[in-house]
Scaffold this motif. Structure first.
Motif, short mmCIF file in Angstrom:
data_model
loop_
_atom_site.label_atom_id
_atom_site.label_comp_id
_atom_site.label_asym_id
_atom_site.label_seq_id
_atom_site.Cartn_x
_atom_site.Cartn_y
_atom_site.Cartn_z
N ARG A 266 -10.97 -32.35 -36.21
CA ARG A 266 -9.96 -31.41 -35.76
C ARG A 266 -8.97 -32.10 -34.84
O ARG A 266 -9.32 -32.98 -34.07
CB ARG A 266 -10.67 -30.26 -35.04
CG ARG A 266 -9.80 -29.17 -34.55
CD ARG A 266 -10.62 -28.07 -33.87
NE ARG A 266 -11.68 -28.56 -33.02
CZ ARG A 266 -11.52 -28.96 -31.76
NH1 ARG A 266 -10.34 -28.96 -31.20
NH2 ARG A 266 -12.55 -29.38 -31.06
N GLN B 226 -19.22 -21.18 -33.19
CA GLN B 226 -20.10 -22.35 -33.34
C GLN B 226 -21.48 -22.03 -32.80
O GLN B 226 -21.63 -21.54 -31.70
CB GLN B 226 -19.53 -23.55 -32.61
CG GLN B 226 -20.33 -24.80 -32.83
CD GLN B 226 -19.66 -26.03 -32.28
OE1 GLN B 226 -18.50 -26.00 -31.92
NE2 GLN B 226 -20.38 -27.11 -32.22
N TYR C 266 -8.93 -26.09 -37.75
CA TYR C 266 -10.09 -25.30 -38.14
C TYR C 266 -9.89 -24.64 -39.50
O TYR C 266 -10.83 -24.47 -40.26
CB TYR C 266 -10.38 -24.21 -37.11
CG TYR C 266 -11.16 -24.67 -35.91
CD1 TYR C 266 -12.43 -25.22 -36.04
CD2 TYR C 266 -10.62 -24.55 -34.64
CE1 TYR C 266 -13.14 -25.64 -34.93
CE2 TYR C 266 -11.33 -24.97 -33.53
CZ TYR C 266 -12.59 -25.51 -33.68
OH TYR C 266 -13.29 -25.92 -32.58
N MET D 110 -12.76 -20.89 -39.02
CA MET D 110 -12.12 -20.21 -37.90
C MET D 110 -12.77 -18.86 -37.61
O MET D 110 -12.68 -18.34 -36.50
CB MET D 110 -10.63 -20.01 -38.16
CG MET D 110 -9.84 -21.30 -38.06
SD MET D 110 -8.07 -21.05 -38.30
CE MET D 110 -7.62 -20.24 -36.77
#
Length: 134
Positions: free
Chosen positions: A74, A129, A113, A125
């Motif tokens: 990312r 996490q 993302y 997205m």
């Protein structure tokens, strides 16, 4: 979550491959703060006639056992963080796997993302996490 593709000479022993993977992983943890459980590294082997490269480009002295580390991650890491990451990878590969620093070739791809699905076919997205077990 970085995804790593590491390419090694086909004669690289399994123990050395593991040392390479471990060295890259630890560098990502130390340099960019990647969580310990985010290990995704696909190792591929190349045969001598399958990979052509300059042994002296940019003043290096490369052998026939070049290790190529391709990191997709990312966006958002500073140049200083990447500089530290590259240096740590080279140091770790020398210490963990006996790879000469001149034989370590690293490059990154950066995205967002929205460019990831990390499981279940779900848009990354939309996921929170979830750290793995410690």
């Amino acid at each position: 979550m970085p995804f790593i593709h590491t390419q090694v000479h086909r004669d690289t022993p399994q123990a050395q491959r593991q040392g390479i993977v471990d060295g890259i992983h630890q560098a990502l943890i130390d340099a960019i703060g990647m969580p310990q459980d985010e290990l995704f590294n696909r190792v591929s082997a190349y045969a001598p006639g399958d990979f052509f490269y300059s042994r002296s480009f940019n003043g290096m002295a490369r052998s026939d056992k070049l290790v190529v580390v391709e990191i997709t991650m990312r966006r958002g890491r500073s140049d200083a963080m990447k500089r530290d990451l590259y240096a740590r990878i080279a140091r770790n590969l020398k210490a963990n796997a006996g790879v000469a620093p001149d034989d370590v070739f690293i490059f990154t791809h950066e995205n967002d993302y929205s460019d990831w699905s990390v499981g279940g076919g779900k848009f990354a997205m939309a996921l929170v996490q979830q750290p793995g077990p410690t």
